[in-house]
Scaffold this active site. Structure first.
Site, short mmCIF file in Angstrom:
data_model
loop_
_atom_site.label_atom_id
_atom_site.label_comp_id
_atom_site.label_asym_id
_atom_site.label_seq_id
_atom_site.Cartn_x
_atom_site.Cartn_y
_atom_site.Cartn_z
CE LYS A 81 -4.27 -3.72 -4.52
NZ LYS A 81 -3.03 -2.66 -4.74
CB SER A 156 -4.10 0.36 -2.92
OG SER A 156 -2.98 -0.22 -3.84
CB SER A 180 -0.18 0.03 -3.75
OG SER A 180 -0.83 1.43 -3.81
#
Length: 543
Positions: A81, A156, A180
């Site tokens: 990420k 996310s 997330s």
């Protein structure tokens, strides 16, 4: 799209790499080819590292050929990420503000993976500053769900989940503040693990909310996820919240072939909050999954956990207040550079007083006693990972149980925040597909620092059902259309709410304070608890 080495798991690939049957160069080429094939449809990456990855693959090949095999992750392509610092490679946090930020060191977790011989292929798309559950990013475009690219992948860590599901990386790292890792894993049909608070270092990871933030892996199977966690977990003196609790070999403890592998295990489920206002297909699939756990030998018990819905609202206040501390200077000087998904949340957070924040943390301390008492009666908790399947990108409302609702409202999509509030380990594992072909996840939570038991149950369920290998995401099917249209313009109204309002949260705090004062002795400090399996005695573990 033809079957590729990229579609394999770590468990399948590691022995092939070790025996030199497959080379890291061959595998990395396959992953990069899949990235090229799918990125126009998915937008799972912000930064792609093809040249760097191939150079690292050639080095890994030399090491293995010369007898320097490092272990199961040696030569395995992975992504992270784009909150994780990567030395010499831009790290944007999905934002305009840090679009050109280039760190001078690797996050601890990234460094550990590189030391294990893993090959970084790119930085994944994320909701701006990890501040939402949809991955509708106004600066880099939305990441898309491989099962239906018109729908969200969750967030996310949506780009991380999407790339693993599409096999443009073998595994990825995400972060989890309210779900997330687990929510996008559920919506994309893969496995995501949020370990115990303090188990995995967050040094070199952009923060959202330091007392709720967790770092962890997303992968294609439970075994793969366990293997990655074994490498990235462990004490880091540069992360103040890092624990020195010993890290076992999680993957080595996973056994197949036992007819009733969960025999004697007590698994709870809670109707309140977790099963309220669910999409009917999600409810059906998760309850079928719990029935499978019973077939595998577990004793299923219904449990009651008081005040969960109110605690989720308290969680949102903590997250907003802590987020503002990182962003306060930029909100003042560069507010125009924030997206509409995040700026209203930051401005509302300015209304949270120090007294309100401290009161929420005090209540959080006291509420730990509720979880400690619960795990005297059960070993694990099994509940949905999300309340609904993936919904269309940019949708302002969806139809749920006879009503039109905002899918971004608290209590609609997420069923994961309690695991951040208490810091306990929890995993999402695929448990089936809706009639529209969208994945659904089962969430299993355990006690602090006993990720092994969580993995054991998840692995037993996975092996009994093999959902992760039964279907192919739509984006990988030969008849799937080409590049999806850009939808950056669609997202103007898609603002993730902080909470209903500051006033309503204060009302909740007052209510909770009186209830907890009547029912629970105040805890001396916020420390995750662990349970002695023989005596069911609960003890504190300092972080």
């Amino acid at each position: 799209m033809s079957k590729s080495l990229a579609d394999s798991t770590i468990q399948e690939l590691a022995p092939l790499l070790q025996s030199k049957t497959v080379s890291p160069v061959e595998l990395t080429e396959a992953v990069l080819a899949r990235m090229e094939e799918t990125e126009g449809r998915l937008n799972a990456y912000i930064t792609r590292l093809e040249d760097e990855a191939m150079a690292d693959a050639r080095e890994a090949e030399r090491e293995i050929v010369n007898g320097g095999y490092k272990g199961p992750l040696h030569g395995i392509p992975f992504a992270v990420k784009d909150l994780y610092y990567t030395k010499g490679i831009r790290t944007t946090a999905g934002s305009k503000i840090y679009r050109d930020f280039v760190p001078d060191y690797d996050a601890t977790t990234v460094a550990r993976l590189k030391d294990a011989g893993a090959i970084l292929v790119g930085k994944n798309n994320t909701h701006e500053f990890a501040s939402g559950g949809t991955n509708e990013n106004e600066h880099f475009g939305p990441a898309r769900n491989p099962w239906n690219p018109d729908r969200i992948p969750g967030g996310s860590s949506g780009g991380s989940a999407a790339c693993v599901a599409a096999s443009s990386a073998i595994f990825s790292l995400g972060t989890d503040t309210g779900g997330s890792i687990r929510m996008p894993a559920s919506l994309c049909g893969i496995v995501g693990m949020k370990a115990t608070y303090g188990r995995v270092s967050r040094r070199g990871v952009f923060p959202l909310s330091w007392s709720l933030d967790h770092a962890g892996p997303l992968a294609k199977s439970v075994w793969d996820t366990a293997q990655v966690l074994s490498v990235i977990a462990g004490q880091d003196p540069l992360d103040a919240a890092s624990s020195d609790h010993p890290v076992p070999d999680y993957a080595a403890a996973l056994n197949s072939g036992v007819s009733r592998p969960l025999e004697g295990m007590k698994i709870g489920y809670c109707e309140a909050y977790f099963f309220q206002n669910l999409d009917p297909e999600v409810e059906r699939l998760v309850k079928q999954a719990i029935a499978v756990l019973a077939d595998l030998g577990a004793e299923i018990r219904e449990v009651k956990i008081p005040m969960l819905e109110q605690m989720v609202q308290v969680h949102s206040l903590i997250s907003a207040a802590e987020m503002l501390t990182f962003h306060n200077a930029n909100v003042t000087s560069r507010s125009e550079d924030y997206g509409t998904n995040i700026l209203p949340r930051l401005l509302m957070a300015k209304e949270i007083s120090a007294q309100a924040y401290l009161e929420t943390q005090r209540l959080r301390q006291q509420y730990q006693a509720v979880w400690s008492e619960l795990y005297r009666e059960i070993d694990l908790l099994a509940v949905p990972s999300t309340g609904i399947p993936a919904f269309p990108i940019g949708a302002e409302t969806i139809h749920l149980n006879g009503k039109d609702v905002n899918p971004r409202d608290i209590g609609i999509i997420g069923r994961t925040a309690p695991g951040n509030f208490n810091g306990y380990p929890s995993i999402s594992v695929p448990c089936g597909y809706t009639d529209a072909g969208l994945p659904v996840g089962l969430q299993i939570q355990g006690v602090p620092f006993d990720e092994s038991l969580v993995f054991q149950a998840a692995h037993a369920y996975e092996q009994a059902t093999l959902w992760f290998s039964k279907q192919v995401p739509a984006v990988l099917q030969d008849d799937f259309p080409g590049k999806s249209p850009d939808t950056r313009q669609e997202m103007g109204a898609s603002v993730s709410p902080v909470h209903k309002s500051i006033d309503s949260i204060m009302d909740v705090l007052t209510e909770l304070s009186s209830q907890l004062a009547a029912e629970i002795e105040p805890a001396s400090c916020f420390k995750p608890k662990t349970v002695n399996k023989e005596t069911k005695q609960v003890t504190s573990i300092s972080l």
